[in-house]
Design a protein around this motif. Structure first.
Motif, PDB file in Angstrom:
ATOM      1  N   THR A   1     -22.280   8.205  19.802  1.00 44.98           N
ATOM      2  CA  THR A   1     -21.217   7.981  18.820  1.00 44.98           C
ATOM      3  C   THR A   1     -21.251   9.150  17.844  1.00 44.98           C
ATOM      4  O   THR A   1     -22.278   9.850  17.744  1.00 44.98           O
ATOM      5  CB  THR A   1     -21.469   6.672  18.056  1.00 44.98           C
ATOM      6  OG1 THR A   1     -22.784   6.732  17.485  1.00 44.98           O
ATOM      7  CG2 THR A   1     -21.390   5.460  18.978  1.00 44.98           C
ATOM      8  N   ASP A   8     -29.093  12.980  18.330  1.00 41.91           N
ATOM      9  CA  ASP A   8     -29.038  12.975  19.787  1.00 41.91           C
ATOM     10  C   ASP A   8     -30.074  13.941  20.383  1.00 41.91           C
ATOM     11  O   ASP A   8     -29.774  15.090  20.699  1.00 41.91           O
ATOM     12  CB  ASP A   8     -27.609  13.335  20.227  1.00 41.91           C
ATOM     13  CG  ASP A   8     -27.387  13.096  21.704  1.00 41.91           C
ATOM     14  OD1 ASP A   8     -28.384  12.939  22.433  1.00 41.91           O
ATOM     15  OD2 ASP A   8     -26.222  13.087  22.130  1.00 41.91           O
ATOM     16  N   THR A  15     -29.376  15.305  24.102  1.00 40.30           N
ATOM     17  CA  THR A  15     -28.469  16.447  24.206  1.00 40.30           C
ATOM     18  C   THR A  15     -29.183  17.727  23.788  1.00 40.30           C
ATOM     19  O   THR A  15     -29.067  18.762  24.454  1.00 40.30           O
ATOM     20  CB  THR A  15     -27.224  16.218  23.323  1.00 40.30           C
ATOM     21  OG1 THR A  15     -26.512  15.113  23.868  1.00 40.30           O
ATOM     22  CG2 THR A  15     -26.314  17.429  23.297  1.00 40.30           C
ATOM     23  N   VAL A  66     -24.556  17.786  29.898  1.00 37.74           N
ATOM     24  CA  VAL A  66     -25.055  18.839  29.003  1.00 37.74           C
ATOM     25  C   VAL A  66     -25.955  19.813  29.768  1.00 37.74           C
ATOM     26  O   VAL A  66     -25.800  21.030  29.653  1.00 37.74           O
ATOM     27  CB  VAL A  66     -25.810  18.220  27.802  1.00 37.74           C
ATOM     28  CG1 VAL A  66     -26.290  19.314  26.866  1.00 37.74           C
ATOM     29  CG2 VAL A  66     -24.924  17.221  27.050  1.00 37.74           C
ATOM     30  N   VAL A  67     -26.871  19.287  30.588  1.00 35.81           N
ATOM     31  CA  VAL A  67     -27.779  20.159  31.354  1.00 35.81           C
ATOM     32  C   VAL A  67     -26.982  21.046  32.308  1.00 35.81           C
ATOM     33  O   VAL A  67     -27.148  22.268  32.347  1.00 35.81           O
ATOM     34  CB  VAL A  67     -28.790  19.328  32.194  1.00 35.81           C
ATOM     35  CG1 VAL A  67     -29.588  20.220  33.134  1.00 35.81           C
ATOM     36  CG2 VAL A  67     -29.722  18.535  31.298  1.00 35.81           C
ATOM     37  N   LEU A 114     -20.471  19.895  41.086  1.00 33.64           N
ATOM     38  CA  LEU A 114     -19.963  18.583  41.503  1.00 33.64           C
ATOM     39  C   LEU A 114     -20.334  17.557  40.431  1.00 33.64           C
ATOM     40  O   LEU A 114     -21.455  17.535  39.942  1.00 33.64           O
ATOM     41  CB  LEU A 114     -20.606  18.187  42.843  1.00 33.64           C
ATOM     42  CG  LEU A 114     -20.168  16.868  43.489  1.00 33.64           C
ATOM     43  CD1 LEU A 114     -20.348  16.964  45.009  1.00 33.64           C
ATOM     44  CD2 LEU A 114     -20.938  15.672  42.981  1.00 33.64           C
ATOM     45  N   LEU A 160     -27.037  11.916  36.195  1.00 27.01           N
ATOM     46  CA  LEU A 160     -27.660  10.733  35.601  1.00 27.01           C
ATOM     47  C   LEU A 160     -26.621   9.725  35.160  1.00 27.01           C
ATOM     48  O   LEU A 160     -25.484  10.074  34.845  1.00 27.01           O
ATOM     49  CB  LEU A 160     -28.471  11.132  34.369  1.00 27.01           C
ATOM     50  CG  LEU A 160     -29.812  11.821  34.605  1.00 27.01           C
ATOM     51  CD1 LEU A 160     -30.402  12.240  33.272  1.00 27.01           C
ATOM     52  CD2 LEU A 160     -30.775  10.925  35.351  1.00 27.01           C
ATOM     53  N   PRO A 181     -26.446   6.764  32.200  1.00 22.27           N
ATOM     54  CA  PRO A 181     -27.227   6.371  31.020  1.00 22.27           C
ATOM     55  C   PRO A 181     -28.055   5.105  31.222  1.00 22.27           C
ATOM     56  O   PRO A 181     -27.544   4.094  31.703  1.00 22.27           O
ATOM     57  CB  PRO A 181     -26.151   6.152  29.938  1.00 22.27           C
ATOM     58  CG  PRO A 181     -25.000   6.986  30.384  1.00 22.27           C
ATOM     59  CD  PRO A 181     -25.028   6.993  31.881  1.00 22.27           C
TER      60      PRO A 181
HETATM   61  P1  NAD Z   1     -26.055  12.354  31.576  1.00 19.98           P
HETATM   62  O1  NAD Z   1     -27.295  13.152  31.416  1.00 19.98           O
HETATM   63  O2  NAD Z   1     -26.139  10.879  31.444  1.00 19.98           O
HETATM   64  O3  NAD Z   1     -25.405  12.654  32.993  1.00 19.98           O
HETATM   65  C1  NAD Z   1     -25.297  13.935  33.470  1.00 19.98           C
HETATM   66  C2  NAD Z   1     -24.108  14.046  34.349  1.00 19.98           C
HETATM   67  O4  NAD Z   1     -24.368  13.387  35.587  1.00 19.98           O
HETATM   68  C3  NAD Z   1     -22.834  13.419  33.790  1.00 19.98           C
HETATM   69  O5  NAD Z   1     -21.847  14.406  33.662  1.00 19.98           O
HETATM   70  C4  NAD Z   1     -22.471  12.372  34.825  1.00 19.98           C
HETATM   71  O6  NAD Z   1     -21.073  12.238  34.998  1.00 19.98           O
HETATM   72  C5  NAD Z   1     -23.118  12.939  36.060  1.00 19.98           C
HETATM   73  N1  NAD Z   1     -23.331  11.993  37.150  1.00 19.98           N
HETATM   74  C6  NAD Z   1     -23.731  10.699  37.138  1.00 19.98           C
HETATM   75  N2  NAD Z   1     -23.794  10.193  38.375  1.00 19.98           N
HETATM   76  C7  NAD Z   1     -23.447  11.200  39.213  1.00 19.98           C
HETATM   77  C8  NAD Z   1     -23.331  11.299  40.618  1.00 19.98           C
HETATM   78  N3  NAD Z   1     -23.564  10.277  41.430  1.00 19.98           N
HETATM   79  N4  NAD Z   1     -22.949  12.494  41.119  1.00 19.98           N
HETATM   80  C9  NAD Z   1     -22.691  13.565  40.334  1.00 19.98           C
HETATM   81  N5  NAD Z   1     -22.773  13.514  38.999  1.00 19.98           N
HETATM   82  C10 NAD Z   1     -23.134  12.347  38.449  1.00 19.98           C
HETATM   83  O7  NAD Z   1     -24.956  12.846  30.603  1.00 19.98           O
HETATM   84  P2  NAD Z   1     -25.025  13.891  29.431  1.00 19.98           P
HETATM   85  O8  NAD Z   1     -25.156  15.235  29.979  1.00 19.98           O
HETATM   86  O9  NAD Z   1     -26.070  13.478  28.476  1.00 19.98           O
HETATM   87  O10 NAD Z   1     -23.578  13.680  28.798  1.00 19.98           O
HETATM   88  C11 NAD Z   1     -22.430  13.540  29.565  1.00 19.98           C
HETATM   89  C12 NAD Z   1     -21.243  14.001  28.754  1.00 19.98           C
HETATM   90  O11 NAD Z   1     -21.179  13.285  27.545  1.00 19.98           O
HETATM   91  C13 NAD Z   1     -21.299  15.449  28.343  1.00 19.98           C
HETATM   92  O12 NAD Z   1     -20.789  16.291  29.296  1.00 19.98           O
HETATM   93  C14 NAD Z   1     -20.461  15.443  27.081  1.00 19.98           C
HETATM   94  O13 NAD Z   1     -19.100  15.657  27.376  1.00 19.98           O
HETATM   95  C15 NAD Z   1     -20.621  14.080  26.532  1.00 19.98           C
HETATM   96  N6  NAD Z   1     -21.524  14.046  25.362  1.00 19.98           N
HETATM   97  C16 NAD Z   1     -21.054  13.559  24.195  1.00 19.98           C
HETATM   98  C17 NAD Z   1     -21.887  13.517  23.085  1.00 19.98           C
HETATM   99  C18 NAD Z   1     -21.415  12.975  21.786  1.00 19.98           C
HETATM  100  O14 NAD Z   1     -20.268  12.675  21.648  1.00 19.98           O
HETATM  101  N7  NAD Z   1     -22.310  12.808  20.836  1.00 19.98           N
HETATM  102  C19 NAD Z   1     -23.208  13.960  23.188  1.00 19.98           C
HETATM  103  C20 NAD Z   1     -23.645  14.442  24.419  1.00 19.98           C
HETATM  104  C21 NAD Z   1     -22.795  14.455  25.488  1.00 19.98           C
END
Ligand code: NAD
Length: 386
Positions: A131, A138, A141, A185-186, A204, A268, A270
């Motif tokens: 949020t 965070d 991130t 993010v990664v 992907l 991943l 969540p």
């Molecule tokens: P995450 O580490 O939970 O997931 C990493 C990625 O894995 C995500 O993009 C997800 O869609 C993808 N994934 C999940 N299952 C999959 C599958 N089967 N095959 C392929 N990909 C798959 O997520 P994250 O990196 O921590 O954050 C995701 C997004 O959230 C970011 O790209 C960003 O846009 C947003 N975000 C927002 C905030 C905020 O508003 N505070 C903070 C961090 C990230």
């Protein structure tokens, strides 16, 4: 109220949960702060700097744990070989722990049960809601930024080829191909870093937003689109795909995998275990000398062959499951982590340092154990207790 900051004990972990400037903030809030001797050494911060900031530097880690009301750490509790005790057992009953716990991961389940049995209020930094109010807290991130960057550098060091295209007197050498599976993010940071190194980028993800992000960095998006109702959950985040869709996804990954030099895995969902997207037979089809960096290892890994904390050659493919990549960039990762934890502590104690607000939505979301119960949804699900 006493905050304790022990030295991290995981091998090659050089981060620390509070820097001297954070100690000064905690002291300003009214906390007493104990810091273990040498806790900041890996991030090049001396005991004297901690003392000047108002901390008491303590040599005996058991004393530090025994006296502290709140333990601030980076990594989940481990067995401390130096004193022959598990960190979870050194926290007195009923006290508080704030750290990364990765509680859904099976190899952490016993440790989580120990925290539960000791009635610890355990708060995990990997479950901060996304949020806007929680943005500065965070930690995930912040650390993901480090992991994405460093994973590509580590992969590049293992490769038997150059990453960029090279024009040499003997001819042109082709650029390496990098494949990001999961573009959160990664993955985005990995793509940005690989782009700076001159790699040919492929990506992907099951979320459209993530695919757009990858395209904007010049990556070719590998065509796999699960319907939004299957792939997208609450708040626009990814959902765990049902097995039939994971199978389709593996087929798509398999169609491009044999061409790739570096594969950065960070898919991943969540609070859940990482989906297995690369199996043993898929690894067998990969190019000799290619490298898999499985950044999802704290949640079990996206490749079935990844070993937690290890880098090894599986035939001629390097598979890396290094668990503490942010620990290898200790100055910037400690700075980001410690500041995020400080924001979390400020929010938790916003009504006074003796009145933790355990009903706050950010705190509730990140709570793993409290009053002898496991209260974290993803963990209960992973333990089969939901
Ligand atoms: P995450 O580490 O939970 O997931 C990493 C990625 O894995 C995500 O993009 C997800 O869609 C993808 N994934 C999940 N299952 C999959 C599958 N089967 N095959 C392929 N990909 C798959 O997520 P994250 O990196 O921590 O954050 C995701 C997004 O959230 C970011 O790209 C960003 O846009 C947003 N975000 C927002 C905030 C905020 O508003 N505070 C903070 C961090 C990230």
């Amino acid at each position: 109220m006493i905050i304790g900051v022990p030295k991290e004990i995981l091998e090659r972990e050089r981060r620390v949960a509070a820097l001297p400037e954070n100690v000064a903030t905690y002291v300003g809030m009214g906390f007493q702060v104990l810091v273990e001797t040498g806790a900041g050494k890996g991030a090049y911060r001396s005991d004297d700097e901690y003392r000047k900031a108002g901390a008491t530097v303590v040599d005996d880690v058991e004393e530090l744990f025994a006296r502290s009301d709140i333990i601030l750490k980076v990594k989940q509790p481990y067995f401390n070989a130096k004193v022959g005790k598990h960190e979870a057992d050194m926290i007195p009953e009923g006290r508080m722990l704030i750290t990364f716990i990765h509680p859904a991961t099976p190899y952490n389940h016993d440790m989580v049960r120990r925290l539960r049995d000791r009635k610890i209020t355990a708060l995990t930094m990997d479950s901060i809601p996304r949020t806007s109010r929680a943005q500065a807290m965070d930690c995930l991130t912040a650390m993901s930024t480090v992991s994405g960057y460093k994973a590509v550098l580590l992969a590049a060091c293992h490769l038997p080829v150059f990453v960029p295209m090279m024009g040499t007197a003997q001819g042109v050498l082709k650029q390496a191909k990098m494949f990001a599976v999961g573009v959160g993010v990664v993955g985005l940071q990995a793509l940005a870093t690989a782009k700076r190194l001159g790699a040919d980028l492929y990506a992907l993800d099951i979320r459209e937003d993530a695919r757009k992000g990858a395209k904007s960095l010049g990556a070719k998006v590998v065509g796999f689109e699960a319907p939004p109702e299957v792939a997208i959950g609450e708040g626009g985040y990814a959902k765990a795909l049902p097995e039939e869709w994971l199978q389709k996804e593996r087929e798509v990954i398999q169609s491009v995998l044999p061409e790739m030099d570096m594969v950065i895995l960070s898919a991943l969902v969540p609070g859940e275990m990482a989906p297995v997207l690369i199996t043993e037979s898929m690894v067998a089809s990969m190019k000799p000398g290619s490298v898999i960096m499985d950044i999802s290892i704290d949640q079990g890994g996206n490749c079935s062959l990844t070993r937690a904390g290890e880098e090894y050659w599986h035939d001629s493919v390097m598979i890396s499951g290094l668990a503490n990549i942010p620990g290898s960039v200790p100055v910037h990762s400690s700075w980001m982590y410690a500041h995020a934890v400080q924001e979390y502590v400020k929010n938790l104690f916003k009504h006074g340092i003796d009145k933790p607000d355990l009903d706050d939505d950010i705190v509730r979301y990140s709570m793993v154990t409290h009053q002898g119960k496991i209260v974290h949804h993803g963990t209960l699900k992973a333990m089969g207790e939901l």
